[in-house]
Design an enzyme around this catalytic site. Sequence first.
Site, PDB file in Angstrom:
ATOM      1  N   TYR A  28       0.822  -1.215   0.000  1.00 55.28           N
ATOM      2  CA  TYR A  28       0.000   0.000   0.000  1.00 55.28           C
ATOM      3  C   TYR A  28       0.855   1.264   0.000  1.00 55.28           C
ATOM      4  O   TYR A  28       2.047   1.229   0.260  1.00 55.28           O
ATOM      5  CB  TYR A  28      -1.041   0.005   1.108  1.00 55.28           C
ATOM      6  CG  TYR A  28      -0.626  -0.052   2.557  1.00 55.28           C
ATOM      7  CD1 TYR A  28       0.669   0.151   2.998  1.00 55.28           C
ATOM      8  CD2 TYR A  28      -1.607  -0.304   3.530  1.00 55.28           C
ATOM      9  CE1 TYR A  28       0.993   0.111   4.339  1.00 55.28           C
ATOM     10  CE2 TYR A  28      -1.296  -0.346   4.875  1.00 55.28           C
ATOM     11  CZ  TYR A  28       0.001  -0.139   5.273  1.00 55.28           C
ATOM     12  OH  TYR A  28       0.309  -0.172   6.609  1.00 55.28           O
ATOM     13  N   GLU A  29       0.199   2.362  -0.362  1.00 58.63           N
ATOM     14  CA  GLU A  29       0.854   3.669  -0.546  1.00 58.63           C
ATOM     15  C   GLU A  29       1.944   3.620  -1.615  1.00 58.63           C
ATOM     16  O   GLU A  29       2.929   4.349  -1.552  1.00 58.63           O
ATOM     17  CB  GLU A  29       1.430   4.187   0.780  1.00 58.63           C
ATOM     18  CG  GLU A  29       0.469   4.178   1.943  1.00 58.63           C
ATOM     19  CD  GLU A  29      -0.842   4.893   1.663  1.00 58.63           C
ATOM     20  OE1 GLU A  29      -0.893   5.707   0.719  1.00 58.63           O
ATOM     21  OE2 GLU A  29      -1.823   4.633   2.379  1.00 58.63           O
ATOM     22  N   GLY A  30       1.737   2.779  -2.601  1.00 61.98           N
ATOM     23  CA  GLY A  30       2.703   2.641  -3.692  1.00 61.98           C
ATOM     24  C   GLY A  30       3.601   1.448  -3.457  1.00 61.98           C
ATOM     25  O   GLY A  30       4.372   1.418  -2.499  1.00 61.98           O
TER      26      GLY A  30
END
Length: 495
Positions: free
Chosen positions: A348-350
Amino acid sequence: GWIGLALPEEYGGQGLPKYIAQPVNEMWLSSNLAFVMFAALAQGGSEILLKFGSDELKARYLTQIVTGEWTVAMALTEPNAGSDLGALTTKAIPQTDGTYQIKGQKIYITYGEHDMAENIVHLVLARTPDAPAGSRGLSLFAVPKYRVNEDGSCGEFNDIRCTGIEHKTGLHGSPTCSISYGDNDACVGELIGNLNQGLMAMFVLMNEARLSCGMQGVGLSELAFQKALQYSQERLQGAGSDGQRVAIIEHPDVKRMLLNLRSESFALRSLGYQIAALIDVAEQSKDAETAQAAEKRIALLTPIFKGFATEQANELVGDAIQVYGGMGFVEETGIAQVMRDVRITTIYEGTTGIQAKDLLHRKIRMDQGRCISELMADIRDVVEKSPDSVVNQRLGQVLNQLAHVLDSTILNPSAELAQLDAVAVPFLNALGGVCCAWQLAELALQAQVSKAQDEVFFGNVVALAEFYSAYKLPQAQAALTTVIEEQNGVGNYEF
């Protein structure tokens, strides 16, 4: 309160430097990551409102968010739009009173629904009817679960419904929701910033979240180390040279795994704190040139820290389970939960792949290597403070190898971009290892000066630098070799 340590006092925060808030955040992340994820969202959401929100929006939302009375949900992902945000289809239809009717579905929304707070402020990326195609047409809206009355109290329901809660591998205490906005055409949103600049505003939160992810890796690695250390000191197995049964911490291979955990988490913690200090400089310095230099260094280090800290955390928790042996594979010891919780941090978050491409193309190739050259110069300054140190000599050798890789491959204008993408993650991992070795080398220099104050602690700091140089830094050298061989394999195999 704790959420607002580094947020303005006028909205209920404490106005402290991020350098002070970062260690506190790390302790929260170690203690219960699933629970405190809402705090990171509140901090990032507050930064967005501070930078892009109107005075009216700040007055309506900020104090309640900073004090923890209300929480924040970041609503980006849709069923057909994950990392490719340009494909988002959620609609924002202008209304005569200046608000917008929000209509669409979002998925994977952390803390999108719960009953721990009076209100939840959803920060929703959506598209107005006449917006340009792709990511350039996205705008950001504040969409509260309950509309806010003139006196600041919660009013009527804002047509936001949770349609499902994911059954996840880990983070079971954190609700990850599917959310439907405007099923009855009664969901009202307020524009944050300017139209079609939502992604710019959301990147403020995403950068905060990426730094938080890096600290999650540090916090969970530290938790794994503490658990493994305690177990290794209590578990009797095998015999020492005198034939007597010993705790497993006496076995060299167990010591190696514990030092692997300790050295990596120690180095990554130092790197995370340094980024926090740089944020303070960027935000508080009155010298424009100094602030700009800090911003560039933050931009360079953020994908390295997010990607490397979380990748290493997954490996380190695996080492902790190995220390436990069979007891690490059963639930009652608790270490398996750390393994489940840490797994999402590289996603998550890239993802790590996205962080690596951002690092390679936007942070290094786009500025023709200027920022990374400045970073390498700073690392060389540390090396030259003690050129006879074995630790510093090896770090100097890796810097020379890195310089060669940059010149021959990464910054080569004729390089094939697809082939570079194939080695972007190994390159990020190499830089992560170099940055960790740099932090430990500098800490070791300081420890040598301070050793008389506490010989055991500062002696251990030096030992960590020596261990990292011998056991971990060669992995960075191997990764750089992979980068040079970028033309081999990936492009030739037919799936």
